[in-house]
Motif scaffolding. Structure first.
Motif, PDB file in Angstrom:
ATOM      1  N   MET A  22       0.841  -1.186   0.000  1.00 22.10           N
ATOM      2  CA  MET A  22       0.000   0.000   0.000  1.00 22.10           C
ATOM      3  C   MET A  22       0.884   1.247   0.000  1.00 22.10           C
ATOM      4  O   MET A  22       1.851   1.330   0.749  1.00 22.10           O
ATOM      5  CB  MET A  22      -0.904  -0.002   1.240  1.00 22.10           C
ATOM      6  N   GLN A  23       0.553   2.200  -0.834  1.00 20.42           N
ATOM      7  CA  GLN A  23       1.279   3.463  -0.896  1.00 20.42           C
ATOM      8  C   GLN A  23       1.075   4.246   0.394  1.00 20.42           C
ATOM      9  O   GLN A  23       0.024   4.146   1.031  1.00 20.42           O
ATOM     10  CB  GLN A  23       0.764   4.299  -2.075  1.00 20.42           C
ATOM     11  N   ILE A  24       2.054   5.063   0.770  1.00 15.91           N
ATOM     12  CA  ILE A  24       1.932   5.876   1.986  1.00 15.91           C
ATOM     13  C   ILE A  24       0.711   6.782   1.902  1.00 15.91           C
ATOM     14  O   ILE A  24      -0.032   6.912   2.870  1.00 15.91           O
ATOM     15  CB  ILE A  24       3.223   6.697   2.225  1.00 15.91           C
ATOM     16  N   ALA A  25       0.483   7.403   0.749  1.00 16.22           N
ATOM     17  CA  ALA A  25      -0.667   8.310   0.609  1.00 16.22           C
ATOM     18  C   ALA A  25      -1.978   7.570   0.860  1.00 16.22           C
ATOM     19  O   ALA A  25      -2.860   8.093   1.561  1.00 16.22           O
ATOM     20  CB  ALA A  25      -0.682   8.950  -0.783  1.00 16.22           C
ATOM     21  N   ASP A  26      -2.111   6.377   0.320  1.00 13.67           N
ATOM     22  CA  ASP A  26      -3.332   5.597   0.545  1.00 13.67           C
ATOM     23  C   ASP A  26      -3.489   5.231   2.017  1.00 13.67           C
ATOM     24  O   ASP A  26      -4.588   5.273   2.569  1.00 13.67           O
ATOM     25  CB  ASP A  26      -3.327   4.321  -0.308  1.00 13.67           C
ATOM     26  N   HIS A  27      -2.387   4.862   2.644  1.00 16.03           N
ATOM     27  CA  HIS A  27      -2.425   4.497   4.063  1.00 16.03           C
ATOM     28  C   HIS A  27      -2.821   5.699   4.924  1.00 16.03           C
ATOM     29  O   HIS A  27      -3.678   5.585   5.809  1.00 16.03           O
ATOM     30  CB  HIS A  27      -1.069   3.939   4.495  1.00 16.03           C
ATOM     31  N   LEU A  28      -2.218   6.851   4.660  1.00 18.16           N
ATOM     32  CA  LEU A  28      -2.542   8.045   5.450  1.00 18.16           C
ATOM     33  C   LEU A  28      -3.983   8.488   5.206  1.00 18.16           C
ATOM     34  O   LEU A  28      -4.664   8.927   6.144  1.00 18.16           O
ATOM     35  CB  LEU A  28      -1.561   9.174   5.149  1.00 18.16           C
ATOM     36  N   LYS A  29      -4.467   8.356   3.981  1.00 19.68           N
ATOM     37  CA  LYS A  29      -5.871   8.691   3.714  1.00 19.68           C
ATOM     38  C   LYS A  29      -6.781   7.777   4.529  1.00 19.68           C
ATOM     39  O   LYS A  29      -7.769   8.229   5.123  1.00 19.68           O
ATOM     40  CB  LYS A  29      -6.197   8.566   2.226  1.00 19.68           C
ATOM     41  N   SER A  30      -6.444   6.521   4.596  1.00 22.82           N
ATOM     42  CA  SER A  30      -7.224   5.574   5.389  1.00 22.82           C
ATOM     43  C   SER A  30      -7.216   5.965   6.867  1.00 22.82           C
ATOM     44  O   SER A  30      -8.252   5.917   7.546  1.00 22.82           O
ATOM     45  CB  SER A  30      -6.657   4.159   5.206  1.00 22.82           C
ATOM     46  N   LEU A  31      -6.063   6.374   7.380  1.00 29.88           N
ATOM     47  CA  LEU A  31      -5.981   6.812   8.778  1.00 29.88           C
ATOM     48  C   LEU A  31      -6.815   8.071   9.013  1.00 29.88           C
ATOM     49  O   LEU A  31      -7.520   8.182  10.030  1.00 29.88           O
ATOM     50  CB  LEU A  31      -4.523   7.052   9.181  1.00 29.88           C
ATOM     51  N   GLU A  32      -6.763   9.013   8.082  1.00 28.45           N
ATOM     52  CA  GLU A  32      -7.580  10.231   8.198  1.00 28.45           C
ATOM     53  C   GLU A  32      -9.067   9.873   8.191  1.00 28.45           C
ATOM     54  O   GLU A  32      -9.852  10.410   8.974  1.00 28.45           O
ATOM     55  CB  GLU A  32      -7.271  11.222   7.075  1.00 28.45           C
ATOM     56  N   GLU A  33      -9.455   8.951   7.312  1.00 28.29           N
ATOM     57  CA  GLU A  33     -10.858   8.527   7.251  1.00 28.29           C
ATOM     58  C   GLU A  33     -11.285   7.880   8.571  1.00 28.29           C
ATOM     59  O   GLU A  33     -12.397   8.127   9.055  1.00 28.29           O
ATOM     60  CB  GLU A  33     -11.080   7.564   6.081  1.00 28.29           C
ATOM     61  N   HIS A  34     -10.410   7.082   9.155  1.00 31.19           N
ATOM     62  CA  HIS A  34     -10.722   6.484  10.456  1.00 31.19           C
ATOM     63  C   HIS A  34     -10.950   7.566  11.507  1.00 31.19           C
ATOM     64  O   HIS A  34     -11.883   7.487  12.302  1.00 31.19           O
ATOM     65  CB  HIS A  34      -9.604   5.549  10.916  1.00 31.19           C
ATOM     66  N   LEU A  35     -10.078   8.565  11.508  1.00 34.37           N
ATOM     67  CA  LEU A  35     -10.198   9.628  12.520  1.00 34.37           C
ATOM     68  C   LEU A  35     -11.452  10.472  12.343  1.00 34.37           C
ATOM     69  O   LEU A  35     -11.906  11.110  13.288  1.00 34.37           O
ATOM     70  CB  LEU A  35      -8.959  10.520  12.500  1.00 34.37           C
ATOM     71  N   LEU A  36     -12.016  10.501  11.143  1.00 37.85           N
ATOM     72  CA  LEU A  36     -13.246  11.254  10.901  1.00 37.85           C
ATOM     73  C   LEU A  36     -14.501  10.397  11.086  1.00 37.85           C
ATOM     74  O   LEU A  36     -15.613  10.915  11.044  1.00 37.85           O
ATOM     75  CB  LEU A  36     -13.230  11.851   9.492  1.00 37.85           C
ATOM     76  N   ASP A  37     -14.324   9.117  11.312  1.00 37.28           N
ATOM     77  CA  ASP A  37     -15.446   8.205  11.496  1.00 37.28           C
ATOM     78  C   ASP A  37     -15.982   8.343  12.922  1.00 37.28           C
ATOM     79  O   ASP A  37     -15.235   8.145  13.888  1.00 37.28           O
ATOM     80  CB  ASP A  37     -14.979   6.766  11.246  1.00 37.28           C
ATOM     81  N   PRO A  38     -17.253   8.705  13.086  1.00 36.35           N
ATOM     82  CA  PRO A  38     -17.810   8.889  14.436  1.00 36.35           C
ATOM     83  C   PRO A  38     -17.655   7.658  15.338  1.00 36.35           C
ATOM     84  O   PRO A  38     -17.470   7.804  16.539  1.00 36.35           O
ATOM     85  CB  PRO A  38     -19.287   9.193  14.176  1.00 36.35           C
ATOM     86  N   THR A  39     -17.684   6.463  14.765  1.00 36.67           N
ATOM     87  CA  THR A  39     -17.505   5.259  15.574  1.00 36.67           C
ATOM     88  C   THR A  39     -16.102   5.221  16.163  1.00 36.67           C
ATOM     89  O   THR A  39     -15.923   4.914  17.351  1.00 36.67           O
ATOM     90  CB  THR A  39     -17.749   3.994  14.713  1.00 36.67           C
ATOM     91  N   VAL A  40     -15.101   5.540  15.368  1.00 41.57           N
ATOM     92  CA  VAL A  40     -13.718   5.572  15.848  1.00 41.57           C
ATOM     93  C   VAL A  40     -13.532   6.707  16.845  1.00 41.57           C
ATOM     94  O   VAL A  40     -12.880   6.543  17.881  1.00 41.57           O
ATOM     95  CB  VAL A  40     -12.730   5.696  14.667  1.00 41.57           C
ATOM     96  N   ARG A  41     -14.132   7.860  16.561  1.00 45.18           N
ATOM     97  CA  ARG A  41     -13.965   9.032  17.423  1.00 45.18           C
ATOM     98  C   ARG A  41     -14.548   8.808  18.821  1.00 45.18           C
ATOM     99  O   ARG A  41     -14.178   9.481  19.763  1.00 45.18           O
ATOM    100  CB  ARG A  41     -14.583  10.261  16.761  1.00 45.18           C
ATOM    101  N   ARG A  42     -15.444   7.852  18.961  1.00 46.32           N
ATOM    102  CA  ARG A  42     -16.002   7.516  20.275  1.00 46.32           C
ATOM    103  C   ARG A  42     -15.045   6.653  21.100  1.00 46.32           C
ATOM    104  O   ARG A  42     -15.238   6.471  22.283  1.00 46.32           O
ATOM    105  CB  ARG A  42     -17.328   6.776  20.108  1.00 46.32           C
ATOM    106  N   ASP A  43     -14.008   6.106  20.462  1.00 50.95           N
ATOM    107  CA  ASP A  43     -13.057   5.206  21.112  1.00 50.95           C
ATOM    108  C   ASP A  43     -11.775   5.978  21.428  1.00 50.95           C
ATOM    109  O   ASP A  43     -10.895   6.108  20.583  1.00 50.95           O
ATOM    110  CB  ASP A  43     -12.780   4.023  20.186  1.00 50.95           C
ATOM    111  N   SER A  44     -11.684   6.485  22.641  1.00 47.98           N
ATOM    112  CA  SER A  44     -10.559   7.358  22.993  1.00 47.98           C
ATOM    113  C   SER A  44      -9.212   6.646  22.899  1.00 47.98           C
ATOM    114  O   SER A  44      -8.207   7.270  22.565  1.00 47.98           O
ATOM    115  CB  SER A  44     -10.751   7.961  24.387  1.00 47.98           C
ATOM    116  N   GLU A  45      -9.162   5.354  23.167  1.00 44.80           N
ATOM    117  CA  GLU A  45      -7.894   4.626  23.062  1.00 44.80           C
ATOM    118  C   GLU A  45      -7.404   4.584  21.617  1.00 44.80           C
ATOM    119  O   GLU A  45      -6.216   4.750  21.358  1.00 44.80           O
ATOM    120  CB  GLU A  45      -8.036   3.208  23.612  1.00 44.80           C
ATOM    121  N   THR A  46      -8.320   4.345  20.687  1.00 46.84           N
ATOM    122  CA  THR A  46      -7.937   4.310  19.275  1.00 46.84           C
ATOM    123  C   THR A  46      -7.482   5.690  18.817  1.00 46.84           C
ATOM    124  O   THR A  46      -6.437   5.826  18.175  1.00 46.84           O
ATOM    125  CB  THR A  46      -9.099   3.809  18.397  1.00 46.84           C
ATOM    126  N   VAL A  47      -8.255   6.723  19.150  1.00 50.04           N
ATOM    127  CA  VAL A  47      -7.867   8.081  18.767  1.00 50.04           C
ATOM    128  C   VAL A  47      -6.515   8.426  19.366  1.00 50.04           C
ATOM    129  O   VAL A  47      -5.636   8.962  18.678  1.00 50.04           O
ATOM    130  CB  VAL A  47      -8.943   9.109  19.184  1.00 50.04           C
TER     131      VAL A  47
END
Length: 134
Positions: free
Chosen positions: A1-26
């Protein structure tokens, strides 16, 4: 996986309300010296972001994750990447309710990418897209 694709995936996770509810993951995505200039003009460190997210979701109804577009990366130094993109927030019905221009500086430390800096700037609803130089 390219770095850009990986970082986009991480950004998408951080904007996902389900992830944002999990303080350990954030917390795992944010560097200990994390700094954010928020769209409100407020400045946040890692502890303030985690506290703010806990409050944000107490009263907020579920909604879809924001959509990312115009995602670009630029290497600033070895293991340091600037990511820029447009985020579109959506309401519970999936309709757009606002956009912002965002930038994050990601640093690769101990085998993991973490955000050291983030800024979100709201785009006024009446603003035309910015012109790009060619």
């Amino acid at each position: 996986m390219q770095i850009a694709d990986h970082l986009k995936s991480l950004e998408e996770h951080l904007l996902d309300p389900t992830v944002r509810r999990d303080s350990e993951t954030v917390a795992s995505y944010l560097a200990d010296d994390f700094l954010e200039f928020g769209g409100s003009g407020r400045v946040f460190d890692k502890a303030a972001i985690l506290e703010d997210l806990a409050k944000e979701f107490q009263d907020e109804p579920p909604r879809p994750a924001s959509l990312l577009s115009d995602f670009k990366t630029r290497e600033l130094a070895p293991n340091v990447i600037l990511a820029t993109y447009k985020a579109t927030r959506r309401n519970a019905a999936g309709e757009p309710i606002g956009q912002s221009l965002r930038s994050s500086i990601w640093t690769h430390v101990n085998g993991q990418w973490q955000i050291t800096f983030h800024q979100g700037t709201p785009i006024p609803a009446t603003q035309n897209p910015p012109a790009t130089r060619k």
